[in-house]
Design an enzyme around this catalytic site. Structure first.
Site, PDB file in Angstrom:
ATOM      1  N   CYS A   1      12.146  -2.003  18.462  1.00 37.36           N
ATOM      2  CA  CYS A   1      12.950  -3.091  17.902  1.00 37.36           C
ATOM      3  C   CYS A   1      13.481  -4.056  18.955  1.00 37.36           C
ATOM      4  O   CYS A   1      13.947  -5.146  18.617  1.00 37.36           O
ATOM      5  CB  CYS A   1      14.106  -2.515  17.086  1.00 37.36           C
TER       6      CYS A   1
ATOM      7  N   CYS B   1      18.570  -3.118   6.929  1.00 36.36           N
ATOM      8  CA  CYS B   1      17.797  -4.346   7.070  1.00 36.36           C
ATOM      9  C   CYS B   1      16.417  -4.150   6.448  1.00 36.36           C
ATOM     10  O   CYS B   1      15.790  -3.110   6.616  1.00 36.36           O
ATOM     11  CB  CYS B   1      17.685  -4.755   8.536  1.00 36.36           C
TER      12      CYS B   1
ATOM     13  N   ARG C   1       4.903  -9.841   1.274  1.00 41.40           N
ATOM     14  CA  ARG C   1       3.945 -10.370   0.295  1.00 41.40           C
ATOM     15  C   ARG C   1       3.814 -11.888   0.367  1.00 41.40           C
ATOM     16  O   ARG C   1       2.824 -12.456  -0.139  1.00 41.40           O
ATOM     17  CB  ARG C   1       4.349  -9.946  -1.125  1.00 41.40           C
TER      18      ARG C   1
END
Length: 394
Positions: A82, A214, A19
């Site tokens: 990843c 995570c 955000r």
């Protein structure tokens, strides 16, 4: 390696929650500019670019780098889950090593969405089908739990059952991560936590609680690689080099009926073994490592996969403080993915930046003393593992 590869510059921006983050192009451009400034070269000197991201449209790498100029160079976009950032680094290193280029940039970024990772496509086979089938056969499937947490949580359960480990040992890793992150201005989560707080956070799967997973964050990091000749000709800092590097993918053992193997233990170990052999060093020579702690359980498994402690002994390794300052090897001085978060494409290059700073003596409050070798481990299921060894040479 046929030609020594210099890491002339690194750059990174502070990671942020989705955000609060900027768009991927702005993040990528900022990290690239920081790496160029750190190296002391202009973008016009860069001959190739390798750009890693997972969640984005094709040619997002061009969109990020065109802010630096449209120089016409080859720009290769990379997606390896990843391990994407380290895959970009791997390809950039190959370009220098083989003489295909004298100066290249490896850039990684990710504009993540909130929540657990998921597939973007429902109208085609899933790349994780083999992993899902193996997991279902071993431990069943929970439709309400994130798929990655089921993999790594299941691996943690399997390890704990095999070696009689108290699951709270995993929580201690999360506490250590926050202690390290307290000195890292690039990390999102820097407040200290206790084992009790970790264990009391919402249960996700198996031994994993929320504070052991995570979080998705957004960010970018970059590295400038060049040849020794280029560095000398342009007066660049050539004190940090890539001494050895290896990438592996899955072996048949991944799907042989063991959750530790499902999450990539064998391919990580194989990559590390290749690096140690190529460099002529062993795990006992490593004093600092940035490893892929996407979940606390994976950090524990990786201690053994990288050879820091024999199989089945990670609990004692942690209890003795061998994974932190004053111990055998400082693991994730940056705070790792658990504290920085995990913007998939940026993670591998963020690890690179941290280790270059460590070798230069520029890690400030995170500095590990007397570091001449630094190890990086970045893994992506699906799968690929990249292990890189950096050396301070001057």
């Amino acid at each position: 390696m046929s030609k020594r590869v210099v890491v002339a510059g690194v750059g990174m921006i502070p990671f942020k929650t989705p955000r609060n983050a900027e768009p991927y192009g702005a993040m990528g451009e900022q990290a690239a500019r920081k790496a160029l400034a750190d190296a002391g070269v202009d973008y016009t000197s860069v001959q190739q670019a390798y750009v890693g991201y997972v969640y984005g449209d094709s040619t997002s790498g061009q969109a990020a780098l065109y802010g630096l100029g449209q120089s016409g160079i080859p720009i290769m976009n990379v997606n390896n889950n990843c391990s994407t950032g380290s895959t970009a680094l791997f390809l950039a290193r190959q370009a220098i090593e083989t003489g295909a280029a004298e100066c290249v940039i490896a850039l990684g970024f990710e504009q993540m969405q909130r929540g657990a990772l998921g597939s973007m496509w429902s109208d085609r086979p899933n790349a994780f089908d083999r992993f899902n089938d193996s997991t279902k056969a071993l431990q069943g499937w929970d439709n309400d739990a994130p798929f990655a947490a089921q993999y790594f949580g299941g691996a943690g359960t399997a390890y704990a059952n095999k070696y009689g480990v108290d699951p709270k040992v995993f929580a201690q890793i999360a506490v250590k991560a926050r202690k390290h992150a307290a000195n890292n201005p690039y990390a999102v989560f820097r407040d200290p936590i206790t084992v009790e707080e970790v264990l009391e956070s919402p249960r996700i799967f198996g031994p994993l609680t929320r504070l052991q997973c995570c979080p998705p964050t957004c960010g970018a990091a970059a590295a400038i690689l060049c040849s020794e000749q280029f560095a000398a000709a342009h007066g660049l800092d050539d004190s940090v080099v890539i001494k050895a590097q290896a990438m592996t993918t899955d072996f048949p053992s991944t799907f042989s009926g063991d959750m530790l193997r499902v999450v990539g233990y064998d391919m990580a170990k194989a990559a590390a073994d290749q690096v140690y052999e190529a460099a002529g060093v062993g795990p006992e020579d490593i004093r600092v490592v940035e490893l892929h702690d996407c979940f606390t359980t994976n950090e524990l498994l990786t201690y053994e996969g990288l050879g820091f402690t024999p199989e089945g002994t990670a609990e004692k390794f942690i209890a003795d403080g061998n994974n932190t300052y004053g111990g055998q090897v400082v693991t994730n001085p940056s705070g790792g993915l658990l504290s920085k978060g995990h913007p998939l494409g940026a993670t591998g290059l963020a690890q690179c930046a941290e280790l270059v700073w460590q070798l230069r003596g520029q890690a400030q409050g995170r500095q590990v003393e007397g570091v001449n070798l630094a190890l990086q481990h970045n893994i992506g299921l699906g799968g690929a593992a990249v292990v890189t060894l950096y050396e301070k040479v001057s």
